[in-house]
Design an enzyme around this catalytic site. Structure first.
Site, PDB file in Angstrom:
ATOM      1  N   HIS A  79      -7.290   2.940   3.806  1.00 45.71           N
ATOM      2  CA  HIS A  79      -7.068   3.758   5.005  1.00 45.71           C
ATOM      3  C   HIS A  79      -8.389   3.973   5.774  1.00 45.71           C
ATOM      4  O   HIS A  79      -8.356   4.230   6.975  1.00 45.71           O
ATOM      5  CB  HIS A  79      -6.530   5.148   4.627  1.00 45.71           C
ATOM      6  CG  HIS A  79      -5.058   5.185   4.353  1.00 45.71           C
ATOM      7  ND1 HIS A  79      -4.493   4.648   3.240  1.00 45.71           N
ATOM      8  CD2 HIS A  79      -4.041   5.726   5.072  1.00 45.71           C
ATOM      9  CE1 HIS A  79      -3.180   4.854   3.261  1.00 45.71           C
ATOM     10  NE2 HIS A  79      -2.880   5.514   4.368  1.00 45.71           N
TER      11      HIS A  79
ATOM     12  N   ASP B 232       0.878  -1.182   0.000  1.00 45.03           N
ATOM     13  CA  ASP B 232       0.000   0.000   0.000  1.00 45.03           C
ATOM     14  C   ASP B 232       0.906   1.221   0.000  1.00 45.03           C
ATOM     15  O   ASP B 232       2.137   1.101   0.151  1.00 45.03           O
ATOM     16  CB  ASP B 232      -0.889   0.007   1.257  1.00 45.03           C
ATOM     17  CG  ASP B 232      -1.791   1.243   1.322  1.00 45.03           C
ATOM     18  OD1 ASP B 232      -2.386   1.611   0.284  1.00 45.03           O
ATOM     19  OD2 ASP B 232      -1.901   1.872   2.399  1.00 45.03           O
ATOM     20  N   SER B 233       0.306   2.408  -0.133  1.00 49.97           N
ATOM     21  CA  SER B 233       1.090   3.632  -0.073  1.00 49.97           C
ATOM     22  C   SER B 233       1.579   3.926   1.348  1.00 49.97           C
ATOM     23  O   SER B 233       2.490   4.721   1.533  1.00 49.97           O
ATOM     24  CB  SER B 233       0.229   4.803  -0.556  1.00 49.97           C
ATOM     25  OG  SER B 233      -0.924   4.911   0.254  1.00 49.97           O
TER      26      SER B 233
ATOM     27  N   GLU C 156      -3.516   8.467   8.608  1.00 48.63           N
ATOM     28  CA  GLU C 156      -2.056   8.341   8.768  1.00 48.63           C
ATOM     29  C   GLU C 156      -1.609   8.968  10.091  1.00 48.63           C
ATOM     30  O   GLU C 156      -0.657   8.522  10.706  1.00 48.63           O
ATOM     31  CB  GLU C 156      -1.314   9.023   7.603  1.00 48.63           C
ATOM     32  CG  GLU C 156      -1.384   8.291   6.261  1.00 48.63           C
ATOM     33  CD  GLU C 156      -0.349   7.159   6.119  1.00 48.63           C
ATOM     34  OE1 GLU C 156       0.717   7.232   6.732  1.00 48.63           O
ATOM     35  OE2 GLU C 156      -0.655   6.189   5.395  1.00 48.63           O
TER      36      GLU C 156
ATOM     37  N   CYS D 224      -4.360  -1.495  -1.842  1.00 45.12           N
ATOM     38  CA  CYS D 224      -4.544  -0.071  -2.108  1.00 45.12           C
ATOM     39  C   CYS D 224      -5.545   0.028  -3.249  1.00 45.12           C
ATOM     40  O   CYS D 224      -5.322  -0.531  -4.326  1.00 45.12           O
ATOM     41  CB  CYS D 224      -3.193   0.520  -2.513  1.00 45.12           C
ATOM     42  SG  CYS D 224      -3.293   2.220  -3.085  1.00 45.12           S
TER      43      CYS D 224
ATOM     44  N   CYS E 158     -11.102   2.758   0.114  1.00 41.29           N
ATOM     45  CA  CYS E 158      -9.702   3.123   0.355  1.00 41.29           C
ATOM     46  C   CYS E 158      -9.318   2.356   1.609  1.00 41.29           C
ATOM     47  O   CYS E 158     -10.073   2.358   2.591  1.00 41.29           O
ATOM     48  CB  CYS E 158      -9.570   4.623   0.592  1.00 41.29           C
ATOM     49  SG  CYS E 158      -7.921   5.114   1.170  1.00 41.29           S
TER      50      CYS E 158
HETATM   51  N1  DGL Z   1      -4.838   3.246   0.966  1.00 39.27           N
HETATM   52  C1  DGL Z   1      -4.863   3.631  -0.382  1.00 39.27           C
HETATM   53  C2  DGL Z   1      -6.118   3.307  -1.124  1.00 39.27           C
HETATM   54  O1  DGL Z   1      -6.745   2.319  -0.781  1.00 39.27           O
HETATM   55  C3  DGL Z   1      -4.166   4.888  -0.806  1.00 39.27           C
HETATM   56  C4  DGL Z   1      -4.386   6.153  -0.107  1.00 39.27           C
HETATM   57  C5  DGL Z   1      -3.445   7.203  -0.646  1.00 39.27           C
HETATM   58  O2  DGL Z   1      -2.237   6.960  -0.637  1.00 39.27           O
HETATM   59  O3  DGL Z   1      -3.935   8.252  -1.104  1.00 39.27           O
HETATM   60  O4  DGL Z   1      -6.488   3.924  -2.072  1.00 39.27           O
END
Ligand code: DGL
Length: 268
Positions: A186, A10-11, A152, A73, A184
């Site tokens: 996150h 993931d990012s 984050e 992600c 997402c």
């Molecule tokens: N967690 C990621 C997603 O599912 C990326 C969030 C990001 O880096 O902007 O899209």
């Protein structure tokens, strides 16, 4: 049992919500996780940039021996899944399709909300995947870019996060959605505030849970006596990652290594 690890990327910390679900379902597998903390967020970046980063991340995991890669992600899954599947010779699993199936299953009234990063919403990947399953479904999408930094930073109970959630989600509720896709990885970190904002009558679809279930259809899960090992890698800020990861996983990280950008995996 093939002892090579499952690779997840993931990012940043968002993919840990996927890691957690996969770990629960596959207690005996070794797992390697890569969080691209030097380049987070992916959401506002161009499609080509996200594809390039995704290829580099996947190659890194392959160099560590991954037998399968889970793109934890949505932004990467939305734009880079096909490219990775074509380029790499191991199975690659994204989060969008499993999330779309779960949303289609959950909705009673055929009105589904989808929230995600700018990149994911712009790609219309969920809209297309849900429509493929049921043409009649109405989909209402909203990009929620501020949720990523709030997750984050670990601001999971802040009044600021609640105001941001009201701002993004109240317009979606006007459309009488009964299901909301957390598009997402996150966002499950902010699940409590999101559920509080949309109310109990709206079902939340967590793409982390859906992808772990999907993996059970692909990977055999034999029982052995030894618990699987976890290895975590980041591209920057390991202390910050460690702190947030411990909150998400409710345990300390056994092994965390910073990978320096510019090393051969990054350039290859
Ligand atoms: N967690 C990621 C997603 O599912 C990326 C969030 C990001 O880096 O902007 O899209």
């Amino acid at each position: 049992m093939n002892k090579r690890p499952i690779g997840i990327f993931d990012s940043g910390v968002g993919g840990l919500t996927v890691f957690k679900e996969i770990r629960k379902k596959f207690p005996f597998e070794d797992i390697i996780y890569f969080g691209d903390t030097a380049r987070v967020p992916y959401g506002p970046k161009s499609e080509n940039t996200v594809i390039e980063y995704s290829i580099q991340n996947a190659r890194f995991l392959m160099q560590q021996g991954a037998k399968i890669i889970v793109i934890a992600c949505n932004t990467s899954s939305a734009v880079a899944l096909k490219k990775l599947q074509k380029t790499l010779n191991i199975p690659i699993v994204g989060v969008i399709q499993p999330g779309a199936i779960a949303a289609n299953y959950a909705s009673q009234n055929g009105k589904i909300g989808v929230i995600g990063t700018e990149g994911t919403i712009k790609s219309e990947a969920y809209k297309k995947a849900i429509k493929m399953l049921n043409k009649q479904t109405e989909i209402f999408s909203e990009a929620c870019p501020l949720f990523v930094p709030l997750a984050e930073e670990g601001w999971i109970n802040s009044t600021i996060t609640k105001s941001v959630a009201d701002f993004y989600l109240n317009p979606l509720l006007q459309n009488e959605i009964d299901t909301l896709v957390l598009g997402c990885t996150h966002y499950p970190i902010l699940k409590n505030i999101i559920q509080q904002t949309v109310g109990k009558s709206v079902k939340l679809v967590d793409s982390a849970i859906s992808v772990a279930l999907e993996l059970q259809n692909i990977l055999p899960n034999p029982e052995v006596n030894v618990s699987g090992k976890n290895s975590f890698f980041v591209s920057d800020n390991e202390d910050k990652f460690r702190k947030i990861a411990q909150n998400i996983l409710n345990k300390s990280l056994e092994q965390l290594t910073k990978v320096k950008l510019g090393e051969s995996w990054y350039l290859s």
